[in-house]
Design a protein around this motif. Structure first.
Motif, PDB file in Angstrom:
ATOM      1  N   GLY A   8       0.565  -1.145   0.086  1.00  0.00           N
ATOM      2  CA  GLY A   8       0.073   0.097  -0.121  1.00  0.00           C
ATOM      3  C   GLY A   8       0.876   1.361   0.005  1.00  0.00           C
ATOM      4  O   GLY A   8       0.289   2.361   0.259  1.00  0.00           O
ATOM      5  N   GLN A   9       2.286   1.022  -0.357  1.00  0.00           N
ATOM      6  CA  GLN A   9       3.060   2.350  -0.070  1.00  0.00           C
ATOM      7  C   GLN A   9       3.444   2.751  -1.445  1.00  0.00           C
ATOM      8  O   GLN A   9       3.584   4.223  -1.468  1.00  0.00           O
ATOM      9  N   GLY A  10       3.478   1.945  -2.314  1.00  0.00           N
ATOM     10  CA  GLY A  10       3.640   2.408  -3.752  1.00  0.00           C
ATOM     11  C   GLY A  10       2.307   2.451  -4.581  1.00  0.00           C
ATOM     12  O   GLY A  10       1.425   2.647  -4.123  1.00  0.00           O
ATOM     13  N   PRO A  11       2.536   2.009  -6.199  1.00  0.00           N
ATOM     14  CA  PRO A  11       1.489   2.297  -7.052  1.00  0.00           C
ATOM     15  C   PRO A  11       0.347   1.207  -6.394  1.00  0.00           C
ATOM     16  O   PRO A  11       0.580   0.171  -6.163  1.00  0.00           O
ATOM     17  N   GLN A  12      -0.818   1.677  -6.621  1.00  0.00           N
ATOM     18  CA  GLN A  12      -2.080   1.079  -6.418  1.00  0.00           C
ATOM     19  C   GLN A  12      -2.920   1.061  -7.610  1.00  0.00           C
ATOM     20  O   GLN A  12      -3.955   0.279  -7.593  1.00  0.00           O
ATOM     21  N   PHE A  13      -2.559   1.547  -8.787  1.00  0.00           N
ATOM     22  CA  PHE A  13      -3.244   1.236 -10.040  1.00  0.00           C
ATOM     23  C   PHE A  13      -2.252   1.136 -10.971  1.00  0.00           C
ATOM     24  O   PHE A  13      -1.244   1.819 -11.048  1.00  0.00           O
ATOM     25  N   GLY A  14      -2.583   0.419 -12.054  1.00  0.00           N
ATOM     26  CA  GLY A  14      -1.867   0.310 -13.394  1.00  0.00           C
ATOM     27  C   GLY A  14      -1.973   1.726 -14.095  1.00  0.00           C
ATOM     28  O   GLY A  14      -2.821   2.448 -13.676  1.00  0.00           O
ATOM     29  N   ILE A  15      -1.218   1.942 -15.145  1.00  0.00           N
ATOM     30  CA  ILE A  15      -1.243   2.949 -16.057  1.00  0.00           C
ATOM     31  C   ILE A  15      -2.591   3.340 -16.548  1.00  0.00           C
ATOM     32  O   ILE A  15      -3.038   4.463 -16.616  1.00  0.00           O
ATOM     33  N   CYS A  16      -3.575   2.298 -16.845  1.00  0.00           N
ATOM     34  CA  CYS A  16      -4.628   2.403 -17.289  1.00  0.00           C
ATOM     35  C   CYS A  16      -5.679   2.673 -16.158  1.00  0.00           C
ATOM     36  O   CYS A  16      -7.195   3.149 -16.296  1.00  0.00           O
ATOM     37  N   GLY A  17      -5.479   2.541 -15.095  1.00  0.00           N
ATOM     38  CA  GLY A  17      -6.202   2.770 -14.022  1.00  0.00           C
ATOM     39  C   GLY A  17      -6.711   1.360 -13.506  1.00  0.00           C
ATOM     40  O   GLY A  17      -7.540   1.608 -12.461  1.00  0.00           O
ATOM     41  N   ALA A  18      -6.339   0.224 -13.729  1.00  0.00           N
ATOM     42  CA  ALA A  18      -6.758  -1.138 -13.495  1.00  0.00           C
ATOM     43  C   ALA A  18      -6.184  -1.216 -11.924  1.00  0.00           C
ATOM     44  O   ALA A  18      -5.010  -0.919 -11.524  1.00  0.00           O
ATOM     45  N   ASP A  19      -7.278  -1.571 -10.883  1.00  0.00           N
ATOM     46  CA  ASP A  19      -6.825  -1.737  -9.626  1.00  0.00           C
ATOM     47  C   ASP A  19      -6.367  -3.208  -9.488  1.00  0.00           C
ATOM     48  O   ASP A  19      -6.157  -4.178 -10.084  1.00  0.00           O
ATOM     49  N   ARG A  20      -6.002  -3.684  -8.237  1.00  0.00           N
ATOM     50  CA  ARG A  20      -5.298  -4.960  -7.906  1.00  0.00           C
ATOM     51  C   ARG A  20      -6.592  -5.863  -8.171  1.00  0.00           C
ATOM     52  O   ARG A  20      -6.079  -7.074  -8.561  1.00  0.00           O
ATOM     53  N   ASP A  21      -7.726  -5.653  -7.885  1.00  0.00           N
ATOM     54  CA  ASP A  21      -8.599  -6.578  -7.909  1.00  0.00           C
ATOM     55  C   ASP A  21      -8.905  -7.129  -9.385  1.00  0.00           C
ATOM     56  O   ASP A  21      -9.083  -8.103  -9.964  1.00  0.00           O
ATOM     57  N   THR A  22      -8.910  -6.149 -10.351  1.00  0.00           N
ATOM     58  CA  THR A  22      -9.067  -6.269 -11.934  1.00  0.00           C
ATOM     59  C   THR A  22      -7.814  -6.871 -12.524  1.00  0.00           C
ATOM     60  O   THR A  22      -8.008  -7.932 -13.215  1.00  0.00           O
ATOM     61  N   ILE A  23      -6.801  -6.551 -12.164  1.00  0.00           N
ATOM     62  CA  ILE A  23      -5.369  -7.105 -12.551  1.00  0.00           C
ATOM     63  C   ILE A  23      -5.631  -8.861 -12.178  1.00  0.00           C
ATOM     64  O   ILE A  23      -5.207  -9.535 -12.881  1.00  0.00           O
ATOM     65  N   VAL A  24      -5.649  -9.179 -10.919  1.00  0.00           N
ATOM     66  CA  VAL A  24      -5.721 -10.361 -10.551  1.00  0.00           C
ATOM     67  C   VAL A  24      -6.788 -11.185 -11.104  1.00  0.00           C
ATOM     68  O   VAL A  24      -6.373 -12.384 -11.783  1.00  0.00           O
ATOM     69  N   ALA A  25      -7.871 -10.622 -11.212  1.00  0.00           N
ATOM     70  CA  ALA A  25      -9.045 -11.437 -11.894  1.00  0.00           C
ATOM     71  C   ALA A  25      -8.717 -11.738 -13.377  1.00  0.00           C
ATOM     72  O   ALA A  25      -9.042 -12.814 -13.791  1.00  0.00           O
ATOM     73  N   ARG A  26      -8.228 -10.587 -14.137  1.00  0.00           N
ATOM     74  CA  ARG A  26      -7.991 -10.762 -15.485  1.00  0.00           C
ATOM     75  C   ARG A  26      -6.925 -12.127 -15.732  1.00  0.00           C
ATOM     76  O   ARG A  26      -7.157 -13.099 -16.673  1.00  0.00           O
ATOM     77  N   HIS A  27      -5.652 -11.831 -14.937  1.00  0.00           N
ATOM     78  CA  HIS A  27      -4.911 -12.974 -15.213  1.00  0.00           C
ATOM     79  C   HIS A  27      -5.456 -14.255 -14.646  1.00  0.00           C
ATOM     80  O   HIS A  27      -4.972 -15.348 -15.606  1.00  0.00           O
ATOM     81  N   LEU A  28      -6.267 -14.345 -13.947  1.00  0.00           N
ATOM     82  CA  LEU A  28      -6.871 -15.705 -13.592  1.00  0.00           C
ATOM     83  C   LEU A  28      -7.709 -16.289 -14.502  1.00  0.00           C
ATOM     84  O   LEU A  28      -7.578 -17.624 -14.802  1.00  0.00           O
ATOM     85  N   VAL A  29      -8.463 -15.437 -15.041  1.00  0.00           N
ATOM     86  CA  VAL A  29      -9.385 -15.818 -16.133  1.00  0.00           C
ATOM     87  C   VAL A  29      -8.728 -16.233 -17.381  1.00  0.00           C
ATOM     88  O   VAL A  29      -8.936 -17.145 -18.053  1.00  0.00           O
ATOM     89  N   ARG A  30      -7.570 -15.522 -17.652  1.00  0.00           N
ATOM     90  CA  ARG A  30      -6.472 -15.963 -18.829  1.00  0.00           C
ATOM     91  C   ARG A  30      -6.072 -17.314 -18.653  1.00  0.00           C
ATOM     92  O   ARG A  30      -5.745 -18.007 -19.722  1.00  0.00           O
ATOM     93  N   MET A  31      -5.630 -17.568 -17.420  1.00  0.00           N
ATOM     94  CA  MET A  31      -5.418 -18.863 -17.151  1.00  0.00           C
ATOM     95  C   MET A  31      -6.232 -19.936 -17.261  1.00  0.00           C
ATOM     96  O   MET A  31      -6.028 -20.933 -17.969  1.00  0.00           O
ATOM     97  N   MET A  32      -7.544 -19.651 -17.111  1.00  0.00           N
ATOM     98  CA  MET A  32      -8.704 -20.595 -17.022  1.00  0.00           C
ATOM     99  C   MET A  32      -8.861 -20.871 -18.692  1.00  0.00           C
ATOM    100  O   MET A  32      -9.078 -21.851 -19.177  1.00  0.00           O
ATOM    101  N   ALA A  33      -8.806 -19.669 -19.430  1.00  0.00           N
ATOM    102  CA  ALA A  33      -8.911 -19.776 -20.759  1.00  0.00           C
ATOM    103  C   ALA A  33      -7.896 -20.598 -21.652  1.00  0.00           C
ATOM    104  O   ALA A  33      -8.227 -21.542 -22.511  1.00  0.00           O
ATOM    105  N   ALA A  34      -6.762 -20.405 -21.043  1.00  0.00           N
ATOM    106  CA  ALA A  34      -5.531 -21.197 -21.761  1.00  0.00           C
ATOM    107  C   ALA A  34      -5.752 -22.667 -21.624  1.00  0.00           C
ATOM    108  O   ALA A  34      -5.607 -23.604 -22.355  1.00  0.00           O
ATOM    109  N   GLY A  35      -6.288 -23.017 -20.119  1.00  0.00           N
ATOM    110  CA  GLY A  35      -6.374 -24.458 -19.818  1.00  0.00           C
ATOM    111  C   GLY A  35      -7.520 -25.163 -20.709  1.00  0.00           C
ATOM    112  O   GLY A  35      -7.474 -26.084 -21.074  1.00  0.00           O
TER     113      GLY A  35
END
Length: 663
Positions: A64-91
């Motif tokens: 919580g001391q450094g960046p809390q949003f990606g450059i586009c504005g995605a927060d930690r929850d969106t970033i984690v969810a997106r990558h998890l879904v991409r793993m599901m899609a690849a599987g």
């Protein structure tokens, strides 16, 4: 190369022996490469690194001391969810591509284009066709095959969003189908589900973690559809597995034979190689191999030919490089999935021929043979002859084969289990299983699936958890690399049942085994096939649920992947949760950077679907948590459970369901 303590790498003594040889010869293996990767990126480990667009990579500071949003504005929850879904899609893409390959082979067979294949289990074909609504009475076999193949391929092509995939609709209990339908989770098209998952996780699209995870569960169920059709059609083509006695571990490699390993996941080529090897045995003997040709299995292609033909299994995923180090492996034939790109580099140190066979899956340094089903026998003949030629170039001084092999009784398809039960009650085969679950002789059922992972000692968690649950009278099923772990460790034997099963479970397995003519109990762990064959366990669960008039989520059933590693493992666990099954992961997935996503796949999933993830790296605690989940399900069905204080103790949060985020 990093120096290893080989005993901490694997619980398999044969693997430890080969790793010492690798160390002495400075040959890299998966374990040495793991050591070289330390320390691994903490942002990636927690899911807080985003590389979806070229503005990044972006990272979120977990403290919580450094960046809390990606450059586009995605927060930690969106970033984690997106990558998890991409793993599901690849599987899902991997499993369903396997299924598509089998379905297309069925179509081409019906059109008269394939002469090296046939329907080896016509009864299975007709049962499956009937279940999917294909008429069979009085119809020509190839007409049925054609219609079933067309119906199956429709699951990859259907554009009607309101029409769920045929295989799912025909295979799951009605209460589960209704629940999934009400939540909008039933996929209409496997390919579309994968494409939509990739689309919604693209920059600037879905940024709601709840919506993302629900979409992930939809593609996970598309994966299950692909697994179901791959397994059932493979059974029709190659035969439905029945119990067979074979052996496992590196000791199955023979000094005086041409040793050919089949590795990957797809049985279309490996099954033909088994036939061709018998035809070319005399050529191998003429080349100096007194014992002819010895086909051995690795990973899930190995499981496919093991459960159907009794081909011995050399090893599972993580130690697939080690058969080369014996100096006696003449060729390794690769098809698709879970294949290490390192294999040609290791083989450079020996005479072993590494042969890729799928035009979409090549490896630099390997010899490529473009496998075509229409030329299956011709291709297989060329491959086996490559192995015979390689045999002539062995260095006998370098042969070091561990004298370690275990007997394994394998081949427990759903049909084989029901057939064994039918020897107790022919009119109602499932009733003995139900009776013994009700009276507590069997407390519940656990399915072990998943992979190997260098983050843990190979195979050890599988062994510890299975022994713990079997001692508490839990019936143990296994597929894929989990099944390989148990076969290598001698846990697919009657002696293992006598040694490790609780009294109730031991009595049931003994009664069924003796009634089925095995002269003793069923093995402690029932080998159901490759990782795509997890659908067999779903078929068994569905049959039990339908018999009892309940949902899968009501059954005392849990799943476990103690060494989860691939995207396929992530998607398998996800559809297990969607079916209502408590599912243990022994590897912490890259989601702990988001409390929201962690909550979604545990508490929220449990509320909506009945299933949920149990992330626990300690095998003893994992076994306790899974047993507590079984007891909770038994209580829900009104069945006798353990004393309440013990249940509460087992369910107590010795650790949170998902380990806390770094803090």
């Amino acid at each position: 190369m990093a120096c290893l303590d080989c005993n901490t790498c694997s619980s398999d003594p044969a693997a430890v022996q080969m790793l010492a040889i690798a160390e002495a010869n400075n040959i890299g293996t998966a374990w040495s490469r793991h050591a070289q990767q330390q320390p691994q990126c903490g942002f990636g480990t927690t899911g807080l690194c985003c590389r979806i667009c070229l503005k990044g990579p972006c990272r979120i500071d977990p403290f919580g001391q450094g960046p809390q949003f990606g450059i586009c504005g995605a927060d930690r929850d969106t970033i984690v969810a997106r990558h998890l879904v991409r793993m599901m899609a690849a599987g899902a893409a991997a499993h369903s591509e396997h299924g598509r390959h089998i379905a297309l082979a069925m179509l081409h067979l019906s059109q008269g284009h394939l002469h090296d294949y046939s329907i080896r289990d016509e009864e299975k074909l007709r049962v499956v066709a009937t279940r999917l609504g294909v008429a069979t009475e009085g119809r020509d076999l190839m007409t049925i095959v054609r219609e079933l193949a067309d119906l199956t391929l429709h699951d990859f092509q259907n554009q009607n969003y309101d029409e769920p995939c045929h295989w799912l609709s025909a295979s799951l209990p009605a209460p589960r189908l209704k629940k999934l339908g009400d939540l909008g989770l039933l996929p209409h098209n496997i390919d579309a589900s994968v494409a939509q998952s990739m689309s919604r996780t693209h920059l600037g699209c879905d940024a709601d973690p709840t919506n993302l995870i629900l979409g992930g569960l939809r593609v996970a169920l598309a994966d299950l559809d692909g697994e179901m059709l791959a397994t059932e059609l493979s059974d029709a083509l190659f035969g439905t597995p029945k119990p067979i006695v074979t052996s496992s571990n590196l000791g199955v490699i023979k000094r005086d034979a041409v040793n050919v390993a089949v590795n990957g996941h797809n049985p279309l080529l490996s099954d033909i190689i088994c036939d061709i090897a018998a035809d070319l045995n005399a050529e191998a003997i003429a080349a100096g191999a007194k014992d002819g040709i010895n086909i051995i299995g690795i990973c899930c292609t190995g499981n496919e030919v093991m459960v159907r033909h009794g081909i011995p299994l050399a090893t599972n995923y993580l130690s697939q490089e080690l058969p080369i180090l014996t100096g006696a492996l003449d060729a390794m034939v690769l098809d698709v999935q879970c294949i290490m790109p390192s294999l040609p580099r290791v083989a450079e140190c020996f005479h072993t021929k590494i042969i890729t066979t799928d035009k979409q899956n090549k490896i630099a340094g390997a010899t490529h043979m473009d496998f075509q089903e229409a030329k299956a026998s011709e291709n297989a003949t060329s491959i086996v002859r490559m192995a015979i030629e390689a045999f002539k170039h062995r260095d006998p001084r370098r042969i070091q084969i561990p004298n370690i092999a275990q007997e394994a009784i394998v081949g427990f398809s759903t049909e084989a289990i029901v057939a064994a039960l039918a020897t107790i009650n022919a009119e109602d085969p499932l009733q003995p299983l139900v009776d013994n679950i009700v009276n507590g002789n069997i407390q519940g059922v656990v399915l072990f699936a998943g992979c190997n992972n260098t983050k843990t000692q190979q195979d050890s968690a599988y062994i510890e958890i299975a022994r713990s649950l079997a001692k508490r009278n839990v019936l143990v099923l296994a597929t894929g690399c989990a099944a390989g772990a148990y076969a290598k460790a001698g846990m697919m034997t009657q002696d293992a049942t006598r040694q490790y099963a609780g009294e109730g479970l031991k009595g049931v397995l003994t009664a069924i085994g003796e009634s089925a003519g095995l002269g003793g109990p069923l093995p402690l762990v029932l080998h159901m096939g490759s990782c795509v064959d997890n659908s067999r366990a779903v078929a068994l669960a569905t049959a039990l649920a339908n018999k009892l008039g309940v949902d899968i989520s009501d059954l005392p059933l849990v799943a476990s992947a103690p060494e989860a590693m691939t995207e396929k493992a992530v998607v398998i666990g996800s559809w297990a949760v969607a079916l209502g099954i408590p599912t243990h992961l022994g590897t912490v997935p890259p989601i702990v950077g988001s409390d929201v996503v962690s909550q979604l796949v545990t508490t929220t999933a449990r509320e909506l679907l009945g299933g949920y993830f149990i992330v626990e790296t300690d095998p003893a605690i994992a076994a306790d948590k899974m047993f507590a989940a079984i007891q909770e399900r038994r209580n829900g069905l009104g069945l006798r459970t353990l004393a309440a204080p013990l249940i509460h103790a087992l369910a107590a949060a010795k650790r949170p369901v998902i380990p806390a985020r770094l803090s």
